[in-house]
Scaffold this motif. Structure first.
Motif, PDB file in Angstrom:
ATOM      1  N   PHE A 182      45.618  -0.051 -15.524  1.00 55.73           N
ATOM      2  CA  PHE A 182      46.108  -1.276 -14.906  1.00 55.73           C
ATOM      3  C   PHE A 182      45.272  -2.460 -15.378  1.00 55.73           C
ATOM      4  N   ALA A 183      45.956  -3.565 -15.673  1.00 58.58           N
ATOM      5  CA  ALA A 183      45.268  -4.771 -16.132  1.00 58.58           C
ATOM      6  C   ALA A 183      45.999  -6.004 -15.636  1.00 58.58           C
ATOM      7  N   VAL A 184      45.245  -7.079 -15.503  1.00 53.52           N
ATOM      8  CA  VAL A 184      45.801  -8.389 -15.141  1.00 53.52           C
ATOM      9  C   VAL A 184      45.372  -9.393 -16.206  1.00 53.52           C
ATOM     10  N   ARG A 185      46.335 -10.119 -16.723  1.00 53.00           N
ATOM     11  CA  ARG A 185      46.042 -11.217 -17.635  1.00 53.00           C
ATOM     12  C   ARG A 185      46.475 -12.503 -16.969  1.00 53.00           C
ATOM     13  N   SER A 186      45.529 -13.416 -16.746  1.00 58.52           N
ATOM     14  CA  SER A 186      45.845 -14.653 -16.055  1.00 58.52           C
ATOM     15  C   SER A 186      45.234 -15.821 -16.794  1.00 58.52           C
ATOM     16  N   THR A 187      45.991 -16.907 -16.894  1.00 58.74           N
ATOM     17  CA  THR A 187      45.476 -18.115 -17.534  1.00 58.74           C
ATOM     18  C   THR A 187      45.063 -19.157 -16.497  1.00 58.74           C
ATOM     19  N   GLY A 188      45.202 -18.824 -15.221  1.00 50.43           N
ATOM     20  CA  GLY A 188      44.856 -19.752 -14.163  1.00 50.43           C
ATOM     21  C   GLY A 188      43.596 -19.331 -13.418  1.00 50.43           C
ATOM     22  N   LEU A 189      43.390 -19.929 -12.269  1.00 51.29           N
ATOM     23  CA  LEU A 189      42.244 -19.605 -11.420  1.00 51.29           C
ATOM     24  C   LEU A 189      42.387 -18.199 -10.869  1.00 51.29           C
ATOM     25  N   THR A 190      41.327 -17.398 -10.979  1.00 55.27           N
ATOM     26  CA  THR A 190      41.325 -16.060 -10.396  1.00 55.27           C
ATOM     27  C   THR A 190      40.090 -15.900  -9.529  1.00 55.27           C
ATOM     28  N   ILE A 191      40.260 -15.214  -8.399  1.00 57.95           N
ATOM     29  CA  ILE A 191      39.185 -14.964  -7.456  1.00 57.95           C
ATOM     30  C   ILE A 191      39.029 -13.455  -7.312  1.00 57.95           C
ATOM     31  N   THR A 192      37.814 -12.956  -7.415  1.00 61.34           N
ATOM     32  CA  THR A 192      37.587 -11.533  -7.172  1.00 61.34           C
ATOM     33  C   THR A 192      37.806 -11.256  -5.694  1.00 61.34           C
ATOM     34  N   PRO A 193      38.737 -10.346  -5.355  1.00 56.41           N
ATOM     35  CA  PRO A 193      39.017 -10.082  -3.938  1.00 56.41           C
ATOM     36  C   PRO A 193      37.759  -9.654  -3.185  1.00 56.41           C
ATOM     37  N   GLN A 194      37.561 -10.246  -2.018  1.00 60.98           N
ATOM     38  CA  GLN A 194      36.395  -9.968  -1.193  1.00 60.98           C
ATOM     39  C   GLN A 194      36.781  -9.118   0.011  1.00 60.98           C
ATOM     40  N   PRO A 195      35.853  -8.323   0.552  1.00 63.66           N
ATOM     41  CA  PRO A 195      36.165  -7.490   1.715  1.00 63.66           C
ATOM     42  C   PRO A 195      36.496  -8.340   2.938  1.00 63.66           C
ATOM     43  N   SER A 196      37.331  -7.772   3.794  1.00 65.28           N
ATOM     44  CA  SER A 196      37.773  -8.464   4.999  1.00 65.28           C
ATOM     45  C   SER A 196      37.688  -7.501   6.177  1.00 65.28           C
TER      46      SER A 196
END
Length: 246
Positions: free
Chosen positions: A127-141
């Protein structure tokens, strides 16, 4: 063709299809009581059908707008998943393509044309994500995040409002109205689970591959439902939805 070959073909086809949307004047027609179809849906699906079957001769397409056929290699195509968002300019929709070989889903691609964000996976490709915009590493909730559109307008099932009320106590809930995009976000770790009823194969085929290859589970429920993701919430959603569809 290997799953990786099928993924490359589906990915390039999605990227090329998204170019059709730029500068397009969108026209909309009703499709049933609660749904719509746009010229974008029709043009993108026609393009994808041609590109995919040309790249994999002898393959067949199951699509939302232009009919279905099966073959040893079968493509599942949702040209615009989230049409009602798309036609209002709400950036919650995507192009979704999956490949199945002898009935087994082996590759999936989801492209968000608004963010130019591409989610891909296959049985031989992580699995991979390619993004040209703002990305945030998901944080625990402290609370799980669940994506669901339950209850849909006109749903034949009883008990969905009770389920939603219970779910709001257990989790943070977002209603996206694009099942393929929701599953891509679950695969990327942005949400813990997704669940819906009233879906079709083209809604979930690519997303199911993404979630599974990202280490999550995808469980079919009845003839038109699913629960997917990671953690205890997926089991709870599965049990509650199974109760509703019985």
């Amino acid at each position: 063709m290997t799953p990786g070959d099928l993924l490359k073909l589906s990915t390039q086809s999605c990227v090329d299809a998204a170019k059709l949307l730029h500068g397009l004047t969108v026209d909309v027609s009703p499709k049933g009581t609660f749904d719509q179809v746009s010229n974008a849906d029709l043009e993108v699906e026609a393009f994808l059908r041609a590109a995919l079957t040309a790249g994999a001769p002898g393959s067949a397409v199951v699509g939302e707008e232009l009919g279905a056929a099966t073959a040893p290699i079968t493509w599942y195509v949702d040209p615009i998943d989230g049409t009602r968002n798309f036609v209002r300019g709400i950036p919650l929709s995507c192009i979704s393509v999956a490949a199945a070989v002898d009935g087994d889903l082996v590759a999936g691609c989801v492209l968000d044309p608004f963010r130019d964000e591409l989610f891909t996976a296959a049985t031989d490709t992580p699995f991979a994500v390619r993004s040209t915009g703002l990305t945030i590493t998901p944080q625990p909730s402290p609370r799980p995040l669940v994506l669901t559109d339950i209850p849909l307008p006109g749903s034949p099932y009883r008990g969905e409002l009770d389920l939603l009320a219970e779910l709001l106590v257990k989790a943070d809930v977002r209603r996206v109205y694009s099942t393929a995009l929701s599953l891509a976000w679950v695969a990327a770790g942005r949400a813990d689970a997704a669940a819906n009823l009233g879906i079709h194969p083209w809604d979930v085929a690519a997303g199911a591959v993404l979630v599974r290859e990202a280490g999550g589970v995808f469980t079919e429920i009845g003839h038109n439902g699913f629960a997917a993701g990671r953690g205890e919430m997926v089991g709870w959603l599965t049990e509650r939805l199974e109760d509703i569809v019985q």
